[in-house]
Design an enzyme around this catalytic site. Structure first.
Site, short mmCIF file in Angstrom:
data_model
loop_
_atom_site.label_atom_id
_atom_site.label_comp_id
_atom_site.label_asym_id
_atom_site.label_seq_id
_atom_site.Cartn_x
_atom_site.Cartn_y
_atom_site.Cartn_z
NE ARG A 103 -3.85 -4.53 23.25
CZ ARG A 103 -3.59 -3.78 22.20
NH1 ARG A 103 -2.40 -3.80 21.65
NH2 ARG A 103 -4.50 -3.00 21.67
CB THR A 107 0.00 -0.50 30.74
OG1 THR A 107 -0.70 -1.76 30.73
CG2 THR A 107 -0.31 0.23 32.04
CG ASP A 199 -11.41 -5.83 20.75
OD1 ASP A 199 -10.98 -5.24 21.74
OD2 ASP A 199 -11.56 -7.09 20.72
CG ASP A 202 -15.08 -6.08 21.85
OD1 ASP A 202 -15.40 -6.85 22.78
OD2 ASP A 202 -14.56 -4.97 22.04
C1 PRP Z 1 -6.23 -8.99 21.69
C2 PRP Z 1 -5.73 -10.08 20.79
C3 PRP Z 1 -4.39 -10.42 21.40
C4 PRP Z 1 -3.91 -9.09 21.89
C5 PRP Z 1 -2.89 -8.57 20.91
O1 PRP Z 1 -6.76 -9.54 22.83
O2 PRP Z 1 -6.61 -11.16 20.68
O3 PRP Z 1 -4.47 -11.36 22.45
O4 PRP Z 1 -5.05 -8.22 21.94
O5 PRP Z 1 -2.30 -7.42 21.37
P1 PRP Z 1 -0.76 -7.33 21.75
O6 PRP Z 1 0.00 -8.01 20.66
O7 PRP Z 1 -0.52 -5.86 21.81
O8 PRP Z 1 -0.57 -7.99 23.08
P2 PRP Z 1 -7.53 -8.64 23.92
O9 PRP Z 1 -6.59 -8.12 24.94
O10 PRP Z 1 -8.36 -7.61 23.22
O11 PRP Z 1 -8.43 -9.70 24.66
P3 PRP Z 1 -9.70 -10.54 24.14
O12 PRP Z 1 -9.19 -11.63 23.25
O13 PRP Z 1 -10.28 -11.06 25.42
O14 PRP Z 1 -10.63 -9.59 23.41
N1 URA Z 2 -6.12 -6.46 19.63
C1 URA Z 2 -7.13 -6.44 18.72
O1 URA Z 2 -8.12 -7.16 18.89
N2 URA Z 2 -6.99 -5.65 17.65
C2 URA Z 2 -5.91 -4.87 17.44
O2 URA Z 2 -5.86 -4.17 16.41
C3 URA Z 2 -4.88 -4.90 18.39
C4 URA Z 2 -5.01 -5.71 19.48
#
Ligand code: PRP
Ligand code: URA
Length: 208
Positions: A103, A107, A199, A202
């Protein structure tokens, strides 16, 4: 389209450990895997089985068998791989696709960086894995890509879902059932789930 929320005291107990910011990587990862495995059992409740003959140490009988070749797991990178590690034992012969997305923090729109699925994805039931359904952007785009590849039968498994993400996903992909451990209260101004667990990526990989 339906939304299935696991409703069980042990899941509530495990979710509290996940939510706690003091929980370490090892325990966090283990619990993500454990809950994911239960979500998978739930999502497979309607699975078709065939009758097979089996010899027990006592006698011949008939049992049921699943055709694992009809399924594919598709984790959304990165955090979805944390779920995969915990549930792959449920169907060790299922094929695995990967969708890379993150994400954009300003945005909140998903940015795609990788896409690879089994070549016969159109013949498989697809089980998408991503711990967080927040705005719904990542999940919705992942489903759209899979449908463009021919997938027709798709389920979405997550640990925590926000009402905003569920509503959006139901509007765009009404044919996709969502399975989650819990539905939380809302999103905050940064697009994070409240109360949530922070997160997920993380915390699974210990990157913060
Ligand atoms: C997180 C999560 C989803 C997304 C959800 O991933 O694992 O993929 O955010 O958010 P949304 O419903 O608003 O799209 P992130 O972008 O943090 O990536 P990562 O898994 O690499 O940490
Ligand atoms: N992605 C995450 O990992 N946590 C949240 O709460 C939202 C998006």
């Amino acid at each position: 389209m339906s939304i299935v929320e696991l409703n069980h005291p042990l899941i509530s107990h495990k979710l509290t450990i996940l939510r706690n910011k003091e929980t370490g990587t090892k325990e966090f990862r283990e619990i993500i895997g454990e809950i994911s495995s239960i979500l998978c059992y739930e999502a497979m409740k309607d699975a078709k089985l065939k009758d097979v003959e089996v010899d027990t140490p006592i006698c011949k009988t008939f049992g049921k068998k699943l055709d694992e070749d009809k399924y594919a797991f598709v984790p959304i990178l990165r955090a979805g791989t944390g779920m995969l590690d915990g549930l792959i034992h449920t169907m060790p012969n299922a094929k695995i696709g990967h969708i890379g997305m993150y994400r954009n923090e300003e945005t909140l729109k998903p940015v795609k960086y990788y896409y690879k699925t089994p070549s016969d994805i159109q013949n498989r039931e697809v089980i998408i894995l991503d711990p967080m359904l927040a705005t719904g952007g990542s999940g919705i785009d992942a489903i759209t890509m899979l449908k463009e590849s021919g997938a027709k039968n798709i389920k979405f498994l997550c640990i925590i879902a926000a009402p905003e993400g569920i509503e959006k996903m139901q509007a765009v992909h009404p044919d996709v059932d969502i399975y989650c451990a819990t539905i939380d209260e809302k999103l905050n101004e940064n697009g994070y789930i409240v109360p949530g667990l922070g997160d997920a990526g993380d915390r699974i990989f210990g990157t913060k």
